[in-house]
Scaffold this motif. Structure first.
Motif, mmCIF file in Angstrom:
data_model
loop_
_atom_site.group_PDB
_atom_site.id
_atom_site.type_symbol
_atom_site.label_atom_id
_atom_site.label_comp_id
_atom_site.label_asym_id
_atom_site.label_seq_id
_atom_site.Cartn_x
_atom_site.Cartn_y
_atom_site.Cartn_z
ATOM 1 N N ASN A 195 45.083 37.257 37.778
ATOM 2 C CA ASN A 195 43.740 37.706 37.434
ATOM 3 C C ASN A 195 42.790 36.514 37.279
ATOM 4 N N ALA A 247 41.948 35.107 40.730
ATOM 5 C CA ALA A 247 40.959 35.950 41.411
ATOM 6 C C ALA A 247 39.560 35.726 40.840
ATOM 7 N N GLU A 248 39.458 35.620 39.526
ATOM 8 C CA GLU A 248 38.153 35.343 38.898
ATOM 9 C C GLU A 248 37.587 34.010 39.372
ATOM 10 N N MET A 296 42.310 40.826 48.524
ATOM 11 C CA MET A 296 42.090 42.180 48.020
ATOM 12 C C MET A 296 41.595 42.152 46.582
ATOM 13 N N LEU A 297 42.180 41.284 45.765
ATOM 14 C CA LEU A 297 41.721 41.170 44.375
ATOM 15 C C LEU A 297 40.266 40.696 44.314
ATOM 16 N N ALA A 345 37.964 41.202 46.610
ATOM 17 C CA ALA A 345 37.123 42.326 47.045
ATOM 18 C C ALA A 345 36.931 43.324 45.899
ATOM 19 N N GLN A 346 37.980 43.586 45.150
ATOM 20 C CA GLN A 346 37.861 44.503 44.018
ATOM 21 C C GLN A 346 36.923 43.944 42.959
ATOM 22 N N LYS A 347 37.058 42.657 42.673
ATOM 23 C CA LYS A 347 36.201 42.048 41.652
ATOM 24 C C LYS A 347 34.730 42.038 42.070
ATOM 25 N N ASN A 383 33.541 44.290 44.200
ATOM 26 C CA ASN A 383 33.242 45.677 44.556
ATOM 27 C C ASN A 383 32.719 45.799 45.991
ATOM 28 N N PRO A 424 34.185 45.841 50.412
ATOM 29 C CA PRO A 424 35.354 46.154 51.241
ATOM 30 C C PRO A 424 36.248 44.942 51.498
ATOM 31 N N PHE A 425 37.536 45.238 51.659
ATOM 32 C CA PHE A 425 38.518 44.253 52.100
ATOM 33 C C PHE A 425 38.916 44.612 53.523
#
Length: 176
Positions: free
Chosen positions: A38, A41-42, A68-69, A71-73, A75, A77-78
Motif C-alpha cells: 500500500n 502504491a501511494e 493496478m493498485l 489505477a485504483q488509487k 480512480n 482505468p488500468f
C-alpha cells in the motif's frame, strides 16, 4: 525508515538468474507485506497526483501488480500490455529489439481514447525497450504519455535516457 530503505531491505538479489552473470532484483518479497504494498502504491502515484491522467498502462507481468493498485488509487482505468498472442480481443502491436533477438507487445485496440494522458508502469526499468514499446502503443492510439513509473531502476543501463524521447517525467522509487 524511508521507502527507499524499505525497498533495499526487502528486495532480494538472486545471482545468475535468469542466466549466468545477471543479478536479478526479485520484488516478490514485497508482495508478502500488504502494508508495504500500500505504501509503495501511494509513493508511485505521488508524482502524478497533480496532473490530469486518464489511465495506467501496466506491462506484463510484474507491471500489473502495482499498476493496478496505482489505477485504483487514482480512480482511473488500468490497461494491460501483454506479450503477443495473450490478449483475447483485437489488438495493436509493437515489436522491439532485445539484447538477443526481438519481442512484441500488444494492447487491446481502442483501450485508450484519443488525447488521453497515460502513465506507463512496470516493476523495473533496465534499457527501457519494453516501456518504449508500450509508449508506442499509446501513441498509436493518438494519446499522450503522461510519464513513466517504476519500482526499480538500473540506472547504469540508461533506460530513463531512452524514455526521455517520449516524456521526461520518469520516476523510480529506488535506483541501483
Amino acid at each position: 525508515m524511508t521507502i527507499e530503505e524499505k525497498l533495499k531491505t526487502t528486495i532480494r538479489d538472486v545471482a545468475d538468474f535468469p542466466k549466468p552473470g545477471i543479478l536479478f532484483k526479485d520484488i516478490t518479497p514485497l508482495l508478502e507485506d500488504p502494508a508495504l504494498c500500500n505504501e509503495i502504491a501511494e509513493c508511485l502515484v505521488v508524482p502524478f497526483r497533480t496532473e490530469p491522467v486518464h489511465a495506467i498502462v501496466g506491462v506484463e507481468s510484474r507491471g500489473f501488480l502495482f499498476g493496478m493498485l496505482m489505477a485504483q488509487k487514482l480512480n482511473i482505468p488500468f490497461i494491460p500490455v501483454r506479450k503477443a498472442g495473450k490478449l483475447p480481443y483485437k489488438t495493436i502491436s509493437c515489436s522491439y529489439d532485445l539484447e538477443y533477438g526481438s519481442a512484441t507487445v500488444e494492447m487491446h485496440i481502442n483501450s485508450i481514447k484519443k488525447d488521453w494522458k497515460v502513465i506507463v508502469h512496470d516493476d523495473l526499468l533496465a534499457t527501457g525497450g519494453t516501456a518504449a514499446a508500450a509508449a508506442e502503443l499509446i501513441l498509436m492510439q493518438d494519446a499522450q504519455i503522461a510519464g513513466f513509473s517504476f519500482l526499480v531502476e538500473l540506472a547504469f543501463l540508461e533506460g530513463a535516457h531512452r524514455l526521455s524521447h517520449f516524456q521526461k517525467n520518469v520516476h523510480s522509487l529506488i535506483r541501483y
